[in-house]
Scaffold this motif. Structure first.
Motif, PDB file in Angstrom:
ATOM      1  N   PRO A  17      -3.977  10.347   8.292  1.00  0.00           N
ATOM      2  CA  PRO A  17      -3.787   9.644   7.021  1.00  0.00           C
ATOM      3  C   PRO A  17      -4.965   8.711   6.751  1.00  0.00           C
ATOM      4  CG  PRO A  17      -2.325   8.771   8.701  1.00  0.00           C
ATOM      5  CD  PRO A  17      -2.991   9.974   9.283  1.00  0.00           C
ATOM      6  N   LYS A  18      -5.351   8.615   5.484  1.00  0.00           N
ATOM      7  CA  LYS A  18      -6.478   7.774   5.111  1.00  0.00           C
ATOM      8  C   LYS A  18      -6.039   6.321   5.014  1.00  0.00           C
ATOM      9  CE  LYS A  18      -9.010  11.288   2.627  1.00  0.00           C
ATOM     10  NZ  LYS A  18      -9.686  11.644   1.398  1.00  0.00           N
ATOM     11  N   ALA A  19      -6.910   5.442   5.427  1.00  0.00           N
ATOM     12  CA  ALA A  19      -6.633   4.011   5.347  1.00  0.00           C
ATOM     13  C   ALA A  19      -6.994   3.537   3.937  1.00  0.00           C
ATOM     14  CB  ALA A  19      -7.435   3.254   6.383  1.00  0.00           C
ATOM     15  N   THR A  20      -5.999   3.294   3.138  1.00  0.00           N
ATOM     16  CA  THR A  20      -6.218   2.815   1.774  1.00  0.00           C
ATOM     17  C   THR A  20      -6.360   1.299   1.781  1.00  0.00           C
ATOM     18  OG1 THR A  20      -3.851   2.586   1.378  1.00  0.00           O
ATOM     19  CG2 THR A  20      -4.853   4.720   0.840  1.00  0.00           C
ATOM     20  N   TYR A  21      -6.828   0.758   0.672  1.00  0.00           N
ATOM     21  CA  TYR A  21      -6.948  -0.690   0.556  1.00  0.00           C
ATOM     22  C   TYR A  21      -5.580  -1.343   0.722  1.00  0.00           C
ATOM     23  CZ  TYR A  21     -11.812  -0.620  -1.034  1.00  0.00           C
ATOM     24  OH  TYR A  21     -13.168  -0.485  -1.102  1.00  0.00           O
ATOM     25  N   LYS A  22      -4.549  -0.691   0.214  1.00  0.00           N
ATOM     26  CA  LYS A  22      -3.196  -1.243   0.320  1.00  0.00           C
ATOM     27  C   LYS A  22      -2.756  -1.316   1.783  1.00  0.00           C
ATOM     28  CE  LYS A  22       1.308  -1.025  -1.827  1.00  0.00           C
ATOM     29  NZ  LYS A  22       1.283  -2.350  -2.402  1.00  0.00           N
ATOM     30  N   LEU A  23      -3.038  -0.288   2.563  1.00  0.00           N
ATOM     31  CA  LEU A  23      -2.697  -0.314   3.991  1.00  0.00           C
ATOM     32  C   LEU A  23      -3.461  -1.420   4.718  1.00  0.00           C
ATOM     33  CD1 LEU A  23      -2.526   3.462   4.967  1.00  0.00           C
ATOM     34  CD2 LEU A  23      -0.646   1.836   4.834  1.00  0.00           C
ATOM     35  N   ILE A  24      -4.732  -1.587   4.368  1.00  0.00           N
ATOM     36  CA  ILE A  24      -5.533  -2.643   4.989  1.00  0.00           C
ATOM     37  C   ILE A  24      -4.969  -4.011   4.626  1.00  0.00           C
ATOM     38  CG2 ILE A  24      -7.812  -3.740   4.987  1.00  0.00           C
ATOM     39  CD1 ILE A  24      -8.962  -0.859   4.647  1.00  0.00           C
ATOM     40  N   GLN A  25      -4.587  -4.189   3.355  1.00  0.00           N
ATOM     41  CA  GLN A  25      -4.001  -5.459   2.920  1.00  0.00           C
ATOM     42  C   GLN A  25      -2.688  -5.732   3.651  1.00  0.00           C
ATOM     43  OE1 GLN A  25      -3.835  -4.616  -1.277  1.00  0.00           O
ATOM     44  NE2 GLN A  25      -5.568  -5.967  -1.706  1.00  0.00           N
ATOM     45  N   GLU A  26      -1.857  -4.723   3.795  1.00  0.00           N
ATOM     46  CA  GLU A  26      -0.571  -4.905   4.488  1.00  0.00           C
ATOM     47  C   GLU A  26      -0.785  -5.237   5.960  1.00  0.00           C
ATOM     48  OE1 GLU A  26       1.562  -1.290   3.733  1.00  0.00           O
ATOM     49  OE2 GLU A  26       2.000  -1.848   1.648  1.00  0.00           O
ATOM     50  N   TYR A  27      -1.750  -4.594   6.598  1.00  0.00           N
ATOM     51  CA  TYR A  27      -2.035  -4.873   8.006  1.00  0.00           C
ATOM     52  C   TYR A  27      -2.483  -6.323   8.183  1.00  0.00           C
ATOM     53  CZ  TYR A  27      -4.340  -4.707  12.557  1.00  0.00           C
ATOM     54  OH  TYR A  27      -4.723  -4.964  13.841  1.00  0.00           O
ATOM     55  N   VAL A  28      -3.410  -6.770   7.343  1.00  0.00           N
ATOM     56  CA  VAL A  28      -3.911  -8.142   7.441  1.00  0.00           C
ATOM     57  C   VAL A  28      -2.786  -9.142   7.187  1.00  0.00           C
ATOM     58  CG1 VAL A  28      -5.446  -9.844   6.358  1.00  0.00           C
ATOM     59  CG2 VAL A  28      -6.297  -7.558   6.887  1.00  0.00           C
ATOM     60  N   GLU A  29      -1.944  -8.863   6.194  1.00  0.00           N
ATOM     61  CA  GLU A  29      -0.854  -9.791   5.891  1.00  0.00           C
ATOM     62  C   GLU A  29       0.160  -9.866   7.041  1.00  0.00           C
ATOM     63  OE1 GLU A  29       2.150 -10.998   2.256  1.00  0.00           O
ATOM     64  OE2 GLU A  29       1.077  -9.094   2.163  1.00  0.00           O
ATOM     65  N   MET A  30       0.466  -8.717   7.653  1.00  0.00           N
ATOM     66  CA  MET A  30       1.425  -8.713   8.758  1.00  0.00           C
ATOM     67  C   MET A  30       0.861  -9.424   9.993  1.00  0.00           C
ATOM     68  SD  MET A  30       3.293  -4.980   8.710  1.00  0.00           S
ATOM     69  CE  MET A  30       3.419  -5.055  10.459  1.00  0.00           C
ATOM     70  N   LYS A  31      -0.405  -9.159  10.313  1.00  0.00           N
ATOM     71  CA  LYS A  31      -0.976  -9.690  11.545  1.00  0.00           C
ATOM     72  C   LYS A  31      -1.458 -11.134  11.406  1.00  0.00           C
ATOM     73  CE  LYS A  31      -4.041  -8.672  15.339  1.00  0.00           C
ATOM     74  NZ  LYS A  31      -4.938  -7.726  15.940  1.00  0.00           N
ATOM     75  N   TYR A  32      -2.072 -11.467  10.262  1.00  0.00           N
ATOM     76  CA  TYR A  32      -2.700 -12.778  10.112  1.00  0.00           C
ATOM     77  C   TYR A  32      -1.943 -13.719   9.168  1.00  0.00           C
ATOM     78  CZ  TYR A  32      -6.599 -10.641  12.512  1.00  0.00           C
ATOM     79  OH  TYR A  32      -7.375 -10.008  13.449  1.00  0.00           O
ATOM     80  N   GLY A  33      -1.052 -13.185   8.348  1.00  0.00           N
ATOM     81  CA  GLY A  33      -0.238 -14.032   7.489  1.00  0.00           C
ATOM     82  C   GLY A  33      -0.890 -14.462   6.196  1.00  0.00           C
ATOM     83  N   PHE A  34      -1.980 -13.837   5.789  1.00  0.00           N
ATOM     84  CA  PHE A  34      -2.567 -14.141   4.482  1.00  0.00           C
ATOM     85  C   PHE A  34      -2.989 -12.850   3.807  1.00  0.00           C
ATOM     86  CE2 PHE A  34      -5.947 -14.825   7.655  1.00  0.00           C
ATOM     87  CZ  PHE A  34      -6.895 -13.911   7.238  1.00  0.00           C
ATOM     88  N   LYS A  35      -3.171 -12.935   2.495  1.00  0.00           N
ATOM     89  CA  LYS A  35      -3.536 -11.759   1.709  1.00  0.00           C
ATOM     90  C   LYS A  35      -5.042 -11.724   1.493  1.00  0.00           C
ATOM     91  CE  LYS A  35       0.834 -11.557  -0.690  1.00  0.00           C
ATOM     92  NZ  LYS A  35       1.530 -11.426  -1.955  1.00  0.00           N
ATOM     93  N   VAL A  36      -5.576 -10.521   1.381  1.00  0.00           N
ATOM     94  CA  VAL A  36      -6.992 -10.344   1.068  1.00  0.00           C
ATOM     95  C   VAL A  36      -7.108  -9.526  -0.208  1.00  0.00           C
ATOM     96  CG1 VAL A  36      -7.870 -10.585   3.411  1.00  0.00           C
ATOM     97  CG2 VAL A  36      -7.147  -8.364   2.630  1.00  0.00           C
ATOM     98  N   HIS A  37      -8.107  -9.833  -0.980  1.00  0.00           N
ATOM     99  CA  HIS A  37      -8.327  -9.156  -2.262  1.00  0.00           C
ATOM    100  C   HIS A  37      -9.103  -7.862  -2.033  1.00  0.00           C
ATOM    101  CE1 HIS A  37      -9.730  -8.556  -6.405  1.00  0.00           C
ATOM    102  NE2 HIS A  37      -8.697  -9.306  -6.732  1.00  0.00           N
TER     103      HIS A  37
END
Length: 87
Positions: A17-37
């Motif tokens: 599966p391809k890593a979309t921007y949405k998947l990257i955003q969800e990973y960062v939010e789950m692991k680090y607790g903040f959102k990225v644009h």
């Protein structure tokens, strides 16, 4: 050939599966607790020399100047890209 072996072989040949921007955003939010644009993700990908595609709806000029991500966000995005085996 048994059906279960056919299914097993088909699973082996599925593309990853391809890593979309949405998947990257969800990973960062789950692991680090903040959102990225999305723009921050694109900036990090550009800096790393990863392939980028032209958006069909991209504007020629920006209405506002782009803000630069903090080092904390850059590190989180790099961690996500590493998690999805893009770097």
């Amino acid at each position: 050939m048994p059906l279960d072996k056919i299914v097993e072989r088909a699973k082996q040949h599925q593309p990853a599966p391809k890593a979309t921007y949405k998947l990257i955003q969800e990973y960062v939010e789950m692991k680090y607790g903040f959102k990225v644009h999305n723009a921050y993700i694109a900036k990090v990908k550009r800096e790393l020399g990863l392939p980028m595609y032209d958006a069909p709806n991209a504007a020629e000029g920006l209405k506002q100047t782009r803000k630069h991500p903090t080092q904390e966000k850059v590190n989180a995005i790099k961690d996500a890209l590493n998690y999805y085996n893009l770097i």
